[in-house]
Design a protein around this motif. Structure first.
Motif, PDB file in Angstrom:
ATOM      1  N   TRP A  62       0.940  -1.170  -0.067  1.00 18.63           N
ATOM      2  CA  TRP A  62       0.272  -0.025  -0.030  1.00 18.63           C
ATOM      3  C   TRP A  62       0.726   1.283   0.042  1.00 18.63           C
ATOM      4  O   TRP A  62       0.445   2.492  -0.129  1.00 18.63           O
ATOM      5  CB  TRP A  62      -0.864  -0.025   1.188  1.00 18.63           C
ATOM      6  N   SER A  63       2.118   1.170  -0.107  1.00 21.90           N
ATOM      7  CA  SER A  63       2.943   2.401   0.152  1.00 21.90           C
ATOM      8  C   SER A  63       2.785   3.420  -0.693  1.00 21.90           C
ATOM      9  O   SER A  63       2.832   4.626  -0.181  1.00 21.90           O
ATOM     10  CB  SER A  63       4.661   2.038   0.067  1.00 21.90           C
ATOM     11  N   LEU A  64       2.571   3.070  -2.017  1.00 17.55           N
ATOM     12  CA  LEU A  64       2.464   4.322  -3.053  1.00 17.55           C
ATOM     13  C   LEU A  64       0.969   5.113  -2.516  1.00 17.55           C
ATOM     14  O   LEU A  64       1.009   6.181  -2.415  1.00 17.55           O
ATOM     15  CB  LEU A  64       2.393   3.795  -4.221  1.00 17.55           C
ATOM     16  N   LYS A  65       0.050   4.332  -2.345  1.00 16.86           N
ATOM     17  CA  LYS A  65      -1.086   5.172  -1.962  1.00 16.86           C
ATOM     18  C   LYS A  65      -1.052   5.943  -0.640  1.00 16.86           C
ATOM     19  O   LYS A  65      -1.546   7.027  -0.480  1.00 16.86           O
ATOM     20  CB  LYS A  65      -2.225   4.267  -1.817  1.00 16.86           C
ATOM     21  N   LEU A  66      -0.383   5.114   0.444  1.00 19.28           N
ATOM     22  CA  LEU A  66      -0.092   5.786   1.641  1.00 19.28           C
ATOM     23  C   LEU A  66       0.768   7.209   1.301  1.00 19.28           C
ATOM     24  O   LEU A  66       0.507   8.074   2.133  1.00 19.28           O
ATOM     25  CB  LEU A  66       0.305   4.716   2.568  1.00 19.28           C
ATOM     26  N   LEU A  67       1.767   7.004   0.458  1.00 19.61           N
ATOM     27  CA  LEU A  67       2.644   8.376   0.355  1.00 19.61           C
ATOM     28  C   LEU A  67       1.665   9.450  -0.271  1.00 19.61           C
ATOM     29  O   LEU A  67       2.066  10.532   0.088  1.00 19.61           O
ATOM     30  CB  LEU A  67       3.760   7.825  -0.518  1.00 19.61           C
ATOM     31  N   ILE A  68       0.825   9.052  -1.392  1.00 18.26           N
ATOM     32  CA  ILE A  68       0.196  10.275  -1.837  1.00 18.26           C
ATOM     33  C   ILE A  68      -0.749  10.736  -0.772  1.00 18.26           C
ATOM     34  O   ILE A  68      -0.996  12.096  -0.689  1.00 18.26           O
ATOM     35  CB  ILE A  68      -0.757   9.693  -2.903  1.00 18.26           C
ATOM     36  N   ILE A  69      -1.561  10.038   0.241  1.00 16.93           N
ATOM     37  CA  ILE A  69      -2.371  10.308   1.124  1.00 16.93           C
ATOM     38  C   ILE A  69      -1.467  11.187   2.113  1.00 16.93           C
ATOM     39  O   ILE A  69      -1.753  12.535   2.665  1.00 16.93           O
ATOM     40  CB  ILE A  69      -3.091   9.367   1.993  1.00 16.93           C
ATOM     41  N   ALA A  70      -0.114  11.000   2.549  1.00 16.53           N
ATOM     42  CA  ALA A  70       0.805  11.559   3.298  1.00 16.53           C
ATOM     43  C   ALA A  70       0.925  13.001   2.857  1.00 16.53           C
ATOM     44  O   ALA A  70       1.120  14.083   3.473  1.00 16.53           O
ATOM     45  CB  ALA A  70       1.913  10.965   3.777  1.00 16.53           C
ATOM     46  N   PHE A  71       1.442  12.921   1.385  1.00 13.70           N
ATOM     47  CA  PHE A  71       1.629  14.291   0.849  1.00 13.70           C
ATOM     48  C   PHE A  71       0.480  14.961   1.047  1.00 13.70           C
ATOM     49  O   PHE A  71       0.477  16.324   1.201  1.00 13.70           O
ATOM     50  CB  PHE A  71       1.955  13.984  -0.526  1.00 13.70           C
ATOM     51  N   PHE A  72      -0.671  14.705   0.635  1.00 17.87           N
ATOM     52  CA  PHE A  72      -2.151  15.448   0.751  1.00 17.87           C
ATOM     53  C   PHE A  72      -2.169  16.114   2.152  1.00 17.87           C
ATOM     54  O   PHE A  72      -2.588  17.166   2.288  1.00 17.87           O
ATOM     55  CB  PHE A  72      -3.233  14.623   0.386  1.00 17.87           C
ATOM     56  N   VAL A  73      -1.988  15.348   3.238  1.00 14.33           N
ATOM     57  CA  VAL A  73      -2.133  15.646   4.513  1.00 14.33           C
ATOM     58  C   VAL A  73      -1.245  16.818   4.915  1.00 14.33           C
ATOM     59  O   VAL A  73      -1.466  17.663   5.504  1.00 14.33           O
ATOM     60  CB  VAL A  73      -2.029  14.550   5.499  1.00 14.33           C
ATOM     61  N   LEU A  74       0.020  16.713   4.397  1.00 12.24           N
ATOM     62  CA  LEU A  74       1.062  17.574   4.392  1.00 12.24           C
ATOM     63  C   LEU A  74       0.897  18.676   3.906  1.00 12.24           C
ATOM     64  O   LEU A  74       1.582  19.968   4.447  1.00 12.24           O
ATOM     65  CB  LEU A  74       2.485  16.855   4.116  1.00 12.24           C
ATOM     66  N   MET A  75       0.469  18.776   2.882  1.00  9.53           N
ATOM     67  CA  MET A  75      -0.066  20.034   2.122  1.00  9.53           C
ATOM     68  C   MET A  75      -1.391  20.850   2.648  1.00  9.53           C
ATOM     69  O   MET A  75      -1.334  21.852   2.690  1.00  9.53           O
ATOM     70  CB  MET A  75      -0.225  19.590   0.612  1.00  9.53           C
ATOM     71  N   THR A  76      -2.491  20.169   2.992  1.00 12.00           N
ATOM     72  CA  THR A  76      -3.643  20.853   3.177  1.00 12.00           C
ATOM     73  C   THR A  76      -3.895  20.987   4.847  1.00 12.00           C
ATOM     74  O   THR A  76      -4.445  22.144   5.053  1.00 12.00           O
ATOM     75  CB  THR A  76      -4.677  19.771   2.912  1.00 12.00           C
ATOM     76  N   ASN A  77      -3.398  20.154   5.600  1.00 11.56           N
ATOM     77  CA  ASN A  77      -3.743  20.606   6.897  1.00 11.56           C
ATOM     78  C   ASN A  77      -2.945  21.782   7.476  1.00 11.56           C
ATOM     79  O   ASN A  77      -3.571  22.724   7.938  1.00 11.56           O
ATOM     80  CB  ASN A  77      -2.808  19.618   8.129  1.00 11.56           C
ATOM     81  N   PRO A  78      -1.567  22.237   7.297  1.00 11.43           N
ATOM     82  CA  PRO A  78      -1.126  23.602   7.515  1.00 11.43           C
ATOM     83  C   PRO A  78      -1.776  24.661   6.697  1.00 11.43           C
ATOM     84  O   PRO A  78      -1.985  25.812   7.611  1.00 11.43           O
ATOM     85  CB  PRO A  78       0.537  23.579   7.137  1.00 11.43           C
ATOM     86  N   LEU A  79      -2.192  24.460   5.665  1.00 13.25           N
ATOM     87  CA  LEU A  79      -2.887  25.388   4.527  1.00 13.25           C
ATOM     88  C   LEU A  79      -4.132  25.831   5.016  1.00 13.25           C
ATOM     89  O   LEU A  79      -4.567  27.249   5.212  1.00 13.25           O
ATOM     90  CB  LEU A  79      -2.768  24.962   3.206  1.00 13.25           C
ATOM     91  N   SER A  80      -5.093  24.643   5.588  1.00 15.57           N
ATOM     92  CA  SER A  80      -6.192  24.979   6.032  1.00 15.57           C
ATOM     93  C   SER A  80      -6.174  25.855   7.371  1.00 15.57           C
ATOM     94  O   SER A  80      -7.123  26.530   7.713  1.00 15.57           O
ATOM     95  CB  SER A  80      -6.973  23.917   6.010  1.00 15.57           C
ATOM     96  N   SER A  81      -5.387  25.401   8.402  1.00 17.39           N
ATOM     97  CA  SER A  81      -5.171  25.970   9.709  1.00 17.39           C
ATOM     98  C   SER A  81      -4.725  27.518   9.519  1.00 17.39           C
ATOM     99  O   SER A  81      -5.350  28.362  10.109  1.00 17.39           O
ATOM    100  CB  SER A  81      -4.213  25.383  10.495  1.00 17.39           C
ATOM    101  N   HIS A  82      -3.880  27.614   8.366  1.00 18.97           N
ATOM    102  CA  HIS A  82      -3.728  29.099   8.375  1.00 18.97           C
ATOM    103  C   HIS A  82      -4.723  30.058   7.677  1.00 18.97           C
ATOM    104  O   HIS A  82      -4.980  31.006   8.114  1.00 18.97           O
ATOM    105  CB  HIS A  82      -2.524  29.223   7.117  1.00 18.97           C
ATOM    106  N   ALA A  83      -5.383  29.348   6.680  1.00 16.86           N
ATOM    107  CA  ALA A  83      -6.754  29.942   6.179  1.00 16.86           C
ATOM    108  C   ALA A  83      -7.687  30.204   7.318  1.00 16.86           C
ATOM    109  O   ALA A  83      -8.266  31.348   7.572  1.00 16.86           O
ATOM    110  CB  ALA A  83      -7.334  29.417   5.088  1.00 16.86           C
TER     111      ALA A  83
END
Length: 114
Positions: free
Chosen positions: A59-80
């Motif tokens: 599952w590593s590739l799918k999990l890596l994509i999800i991790a990238f999404f989390v790393l990009m969206t969590n800080p951005l949404s909290s800033h907004a």
């Protein structure tokens, strides 16, 4: 051995997710709640995803994509959310000493009127 390491990583991630929930309950104002929830939940999610990647290597590739999404969206949404809360003048905790965004906006307003 991979199952043990994966399970421990998931457990550590679950601890950080739990601490994010506690932080949301314990913090005094919106801004500190956003900060506590974002930092701890981002780390917790990444650790859980890493543990799942160790536990299920296929599952590593799918999990890596999800991790990238989390790393990009969590800080951005909290800033907004923080900027929006500041823009509508949500009160800060009494212990807050510095309002850096308010100071920045005050300087910009003075420079624009001069």
């Amino acid at each position: 051995m991979n199952e043990l390491i994966g399970s421990l990583t998931i457990l550590i991630g679950a601890f950080f997710l739990f601490s994010a929930g506690i932080g949301l309950l314990r913090m005094p104002d919106v801004f500190t709640r956003i900060q506590a929830g974002t930092k701890a939940s981002t780390l917790g999610n990444i650790l859980v995803l890493a543990g799942l990647g160790i536990y299920h290597p296929d599952w590593s590739l799918k999990l890596l994509i999800i991790a990238f999404f989390v790393l990009m969206t969590n800080p951005l949404s909290s800033h907004a959310l923080s900027r929006a809360a500041h823009a509508i003048r949500t009160p800060m905790a009494a212990a807050t000493i510095v309002d850096a965004l308010g100071d920045e906006n005050d300087r910009a307003g003075k420079e624009g009127s001069a």
